[in-house]
Design an enzyme around this catalytic site. Structure first.
Site, PDB file in Angstrom:
ATOM      1  N   HIS A   1      32.384  20.981  13.657  1.00 21.21           N
ATOM      2  CA  HIS A   1      31.585  19.984  12.964  1.00 21.21           C
ATOM      3  C   HIS A   1      32.343  19.418  11.783  1.00 21.21           C
ATOM      4  O   HIS A   1      32.314  18.236  11.519  1.00 21.21           O
ATOM      5  CB  HIS A   1      30.287  20.593  12.448  1.00 21.21           C
ATOM      6  CG  HIS A   1      29.377  20.977  13.538  1.00 21.21           C
ATOM      7  ND1 HIS A   1      28.275  21.746  13.347  1.00 21.21           N
ATOM      8  CD2 HIS A   1      29.415  20.680  14.860  1.00 21.21           C
ATOM      9  CE1 HIS A   1      27.680  21.924  14.506  1.00 21.21           C
ATOM     10  NE2 HIS A   1      28.348  21.289  15.428  1.00 21.21           N
TER      11      HIS A   1
ATOM     12  N   LYS B   1       3.109  14.529  26.911  1.00 25.99           N
ATOM     13  CA  LYS B   1       3.677  14.354  25.577  1.00 25.99           C
ATOM     14  C   LYS B   1       3.195  15.358  24.542  1.00 25.99           C
ATOM     15  O   LYS B   1       3.184  15.078  23.342  1.00 25.99           O
ATOM     16  CB  LYS B   1       3.411  12.909  25.091  1.00 25.99           C
ATOM     17  CG  LYS B   1       3.997  11.893  26.053  1.00 25.99           C
ATOM     18  CD  LYS B   1       3.643  10.469  25.758  1.00 25.99           C
ATOM     19  CE  LYS B   1       4.283   9.566  26.800  1.00 25.99           C
ATOM     20  NZ  LYS B   1       3.918   8.170  26.673  1.00 25.99           N
TER      21      LYS B   1
ATOM     22  N   GLU C   1      23.603  11.309  16.878  1.00 24.74           N
ATOM     23  CA  GLU C   1      24.021  12.613  16.382  1.00 24.74           C
ATOM     24  C   GLU C   1      25.477  12.859  16.739  1.00 24.74           C
ATOM     25  O   GLU C   1      25.812  13.102  17.906  1.00 24.74           O
ATOM     26  CB  GLU C   1      23.139  13.722  16.951  1.00 24.74           C
ATOM     27  CG  GLU C   1      23.518  15.066  16.356  1.00 24.74           C
ATOM     28  CD  GLU C   1      22.682  16.214  16.884  1.00 24.74           C
ATOM     29  OE1 GLU C   1      22.724  17.279  16.267  1.00 24.74           O
ATOM     30  OE2 GLU C   1      21.994  16.039  17.899  1.00 24.74           O
TER      31      GLU C   1
ATOM     32  N   ASP D   1      10.693   7.300  29.018  1.00 24.09           N
ATOM     33  CA  ASP D   1       9.732   7.333  27.922  1.00 24.09           C
ATOM     34  C   ASP D   1      10.177   8.376  26.900  1.00 24.09           C
ATOM     35  O   ASP D   1      10.148   9.577  27.176  1.00 24.09           O
ATOM     36  CB  ASP D   1       8.345   7.663  28.486  1.00 24.09           C
ATOM     37  CG  ASP D   1       7.247   7.452  27.450  1.00 24.09           C
ATOM     38  OD1 ASP D   1       7.502   7.674  26.245  1.00 24.09           O
ATOM     39  OD2 ASP D   1       6.137   7.068  27.836  1.00 24.09           O
TER      40      ASP D   1
END
Lengths: 415, 415, 415, 415
Positions: free
Chosen positions: A406, A233, A103, A308
């Site tokens: 941006h 998770k 990103e 993870d």
């Protein structure tokens, strides 16, 4: 029957040999199998997999712990932000942050936050809790037995601890929390797993503890080693409230002058963003967490350092506070209730991941310090890094130059 | 003053040149700057960054879109699972799944689920909604003006759509949802972004739309292009309920016989796991999502294919249903309300990522089909893959051989 | 066989006659049956039920609509707060608020809030949405049929509306929202029920609509008229986000001077309470609603006016905003997303309840205004009243005299 | 100046005398003031308040504890359901349930559930936890001090307990939970309040404890005695997970035969309702609680017995489990994590309320049993009653005669 490489590939292509069977045909040579699978897959799908085949770690060793049916590796760019001055109980110094992301603008954003924090004297980091969690569910005849089970575990806790530990050197059961629903007992075991994130050790320990319970209370049957009150998770109130892994806070006091000059905004402007966007917006959205883009930083550090990636889900829940002090400076904090990380085990031992940890002086464990010290140091740095990201984004929104920035970079941070 | 490489490195080490300034000293040569930063960082931290320096994509191009201050790349292993038979409106065939993870047993688990699904005739996938979302917050004088703003946008929606679109070819504003809190109006713009995940385009569109509104209603002031009711990268009820990106469901009917033989359990046993672990455990945990480990699969596919890793947070919220049909077979489904993916843009264009997409025939976009077709195909495959993971884990827990399997593989899936 | 009163009582005491059978032995005389049950219960339990037997409404009529097995009535004190100046689209004037509660200090607290609001010029109230909701769940073969069902309802919506309405004069189906989970379709019907809270009418309408759907799509089977996505009497994100009943906001601007003099605190002090207690405390608690004690006021008005007390659950979810304006005055608002009320039907027709509604000029409906006008007026007053409660409590906490006030009154508001 | 009644009334009507000042003009005669206010209000609003003026308790005494500015009382019908056989640790016998409601069909529904439970051998009730909670928020300089505060309270807990208790005879601080957010420390004090719901005592105790802390740690400042992590009268994950008041479960095993004959359905049919409506519907709605209409029963008992009606909000969060046993019978349970009730204090001493408690043998406290015994008995009965309501409604939906039943009764339960 001995097949040559081309014959083997054909059989894989024709699904006569399954992916997981390939090693069996090449004397267990994982590297050879990796190539074969990749080549077969190219033929089966028409895709070129050339760059996936380009990697610099030892797949044979990796496939013992981290992957099955390997075909190669993904490459994801790493940028560096910092230095970020962190003052914690374990981390103390200036750190560079390896951020693995695709990103655009993210590294730049964290860098800007790190810069103003460091200029203002640094971020303080503090760990409030540090216990990893697994919560099996057991089935019992009724509520009376459920209560008996809980009481029995309380009374025999030293034995349960011993069963949980087994001969695992670096795990220690600390305590447990419990819930009863109908005929089901959820035992939420909380354990210290030293410098490892620890899920596997604690899963095994939980199973051993439950087996020990069942041996003594034969009417109690283990249904699932994870009863989803861990809860791994999945975003949940239980971890948001009770924590999992590290509960850690980063905080800093930003000078009004620096906010004006460097961030081109005011403390009041930043507080307004926190109020309207974070408290009202996230509040009405019924989100777990009151922040703007913590997940960006958590994900970027997790990928760089072999954590993870699925645990970004709960590790990124975070709560921001922002308030103007009597002298006009801005106090800003970020609390992460459920940061699940390690500096040892899992994906942390892979080469690029270990190098990323080394950048922060966080690879492996200290030989001369108590177990867990390295992971705590890492947690303090992560909290400060995520704080930098929050400050930078709130400032950018407040200064109104988010989109402009941006556009200059041809991209944007999503939040 | 022209500095040689060694001098430049020293100046970076001494922080006289900041990381983001390096390109300026090497005539904008990004590859050279990448090496310099890496070398300087090695000296500053004592870390060896050799493997991070080993990558096969063009950093110069990457740094235009995906990263700042690059030093190299992380390498994360990719394994392949499948084939998985998928029957959707866009995907139709057998697919191989590239899974990028460092968690041992995960690929094997998905592979097992894919196998029984495929043997049972495949998974059906269905997209219910497909709109990406951005929700700016605007400040107005009071509730009366807030209502006026909403009504004005409704009345002038065609103009707002045009402002939102600007000259962006592949984005179309579809509608908006709104909330008023005090003096704040949250406009949740929902748009079609074709084959891209679309966050950047839609952020720009939202800002343009808000500017257009402010021009016409000068008392309405844009506070933040993201008002956190989007809500990006935070787990939230708003996306759980209203969706973001694709809302997609995978479903399958598993033959009782196969469950017995392949999964070594029964439909009843699997339903019990879903009941006790997923409905009761996750229910009491107050989680967004009723599933066991969807995030594992989502994260693994996201990393392989260049999706935004931080969006695993909301993309992995999923709801499982499991019920035994009259003929004794097992119906199993997984609904993902908020799957945020693309096959074009963002990190999807990087070499290994694009190759991973190619494995599934999902790279880029179709030239001869309507915009968005490729991303929808990809979403259908992802839903089926996550379904495979759920089925496999529920079966394993039911069969009681979860830990045994882990121990054989020397590791375990965390859930 | 004709039994005399004493014999009947004995038989009830001995459980030979069940409570619900009593009317059958006294020619359907509900008043007589009420006395008999009460007398028998006194004998069975040893409890004196003298005051329960003291009530001034017609039990015969009441038992047709509001109660079974009646034995009498509870008496709960009503206090009055106000006047409260309200400026809405439907309410415009000074109102007195009947508050039915047993919690000391509550009426005094609302009264104080009403006083400062009125002195500051009154509260403005605004209704954002006004639709009651019922969400049946239907079972279908699979996702494809689920989508077909939704599309069919969209295409035949005029017919579905007609089926929903039947010959009920004061209910109109407005639209529907939908969710699919596995083989289940939840249709969330939103309807206008004029001045009634409307749950019964809308439940009947939903059932009729579903039957109409099933007649046309025989593979769709109604499972439950309420599929719990309505969701009635459970705190939920769906109502918090999408509303149910009235979504209404009260807001006011409090003069800094009055805050100093009357509330003995400052705008800054009140904003701090909102920040630390409401945004941070309630935020970390993962509550639906960001407020301090809205439920107190909602419950007190609901009991006084014959609303459904169980609907306090979702009607009391509310979000507070507080901000200091440029001139130093304090803007304060309260948004209630899911206020479920009526001025007609249910318990509103009972004598004391109707009298309470009359105090606010809100009993029944307007004969000369559009249906629903009275209920909207009532909703505006309720929002302003709850706003008064919030302001009063935040001010009291800020002024630090909460406990002191309680101690003077020998009790306290719980929040 | 002495005014006569008519003159006084005129002055109230003209707002020259405020409602709360009336007692001052009639020598503190509360009864006289009540009449005056009511009469004045009639004149001011044109409403007749005749029935509100009809009540049988002593307003003078009531106004000392339960109400300000009284004008009279609401009357709400009470019906009786039962008998319900309950076997708990404190309740043991058949109980009749006073239900105060205006919702037709509710008493009948609970009655039906009570009947089948009793016929099947009764409900078992079990209390898991029993502690009331208050959570003040304190402000400190930073995280380091926050941790110091928590550690100091842990180290000096015996002294904090003593400060909390003061000279209050029936309250005992048990322990505390804590959260740190930025510079804020939330201390969640958990205390035993014997047979009282206890909020007032525990609020006072919390304030005393915090003052004691501040005396010793002068940098710690009490912001609000309730920091909204208690969390009173707001639906929240914190109470759903950690409980508040009583955590209690009712459970029963219903004979398959009775389900067939009495409820006209099957165990499978009821399990299906629980699955589709309660687990999937409420799950997707993101509700706190997995049940169908617990709030109906909680509200009806709360109103009858003088509990705090606003606490229905969290007291009604409940989780249902339903499963078919090996012999084909149906196990059904309901867990209430946060049931906040008392049999002494608050509104329980009012005449009709006390009579309602007497019906269940639950008024006041036992003189010869440990403090808290009566409230625990009451909690066990309430859990069994709510269980009866759940069973009845799930059965009715399953049997498909919900609407039919309503139509016969001319009304319906809303759920």
């Amino acid at each position: 029957m001995k097949l040559n490489t081309e014959e083997l590939k054909e059989k894989i292509v024709n699904e006569e040999i399954k992916f997981y069977e390939v090693e069996g045909y090449v004397d267990g040579d994982i590297n050879k199998a990796t190539v074969l699978r990749r080549k077969a897959l190219e033929k089966m799908t028409g895709a070129s997999l050339e760059t996936i085949g380009n990697y610099s770690f030892d797949m044979a060793q990796t496939a013992m712990r981290n992957i099955e049916n390997p075909i190669g590796a993904a490459q994801i760019p790493i940028g560096v932000a910092g230095p970020l001055k962190v003052k914690g109980d374990y981390a103390d110094g200036k750190y560079y942050l390896p951020l693995c992301t695709t990103e655009g603008a993210l590294v730049a954003s964290v860098n800007r936050g790190a810069s103003i924090i460091t200029d203002s004297g640094g971020a303080k980091s503090k760990i409030f809790r540090s216990l990893m969690v697994r919560a099996p569910v057991m089935k019992v005849p009724d509520a009376e037995h459920a209560v008996k089970l809980v009481e029995w575990v309380e009374e025999h806790f030293e034995e349960v601890k011993a069963a949980f530990k087994g001969d695992e050197p670096f795990v220690w059961l600390h305590d447990f929390q419990w819930w009863i629903l109908g005929r089901n007992v959820f035992l939420r075991f909380r354990a210290d797993s030293a410098d490892a994130m620890g899920m596997n050790m604690i899963t095994k320990g939980s199973e051993k503890a439950c087996n020990f319970i069942s041996e003594n209370l034969p009417w109690a049957k283990l249904v699932a080693t994870s009863g989803n009150m861990c809860v791994d998770k999945k975003p949940s109130a239980v971890n948001y409230l009770l924590g999992r892994g590290k509960t850690v806070q980063g905080e800093t006091i930003l000078k009004r002058d620096f906010i004006n000059k460097t961030l081109k905004t005011t403390p009041e402007g930043m507080v307004e963003i926190v109020y309207r966007k974070i408290y009202l917006g996230t509040g009405q959205a019924a989100a777990y967490g009151l922040n703007s883009h913590v997940a960006n930083i958590i994900a970027a550090i997790f990928l760089a350092t072999g954590q993870d990636a699925a645990q970004v889900v709960e590790s990124s829940m975070g709560i921001v506070t922002a308030e103007i002090l009597d002298d006009g400076d801005l106090y800003f904090s970020l609390t992460l209730p459920s940061l699940e990380i390690g500096t040892f085990g899992g994906g942390t031992g892979l080469p690029t991941q270990r190098e990323s940890l080394s950048i922060m002086g966080c690879a492996g464990f200290y030989k001369d310090k108590p177990p867990g010290t390295m992971a705590k140091k890492f947690a303090e740095i992560v909290a400060a890094a995520a704080l930098a990201g929050e400050i930078s984004l709130c400032a950018a929104l407040s200064a109104g130059h988010l989109t402009t920035a941006h556009e200059r970079l041809g991209r944007g941070i999503t939040t």
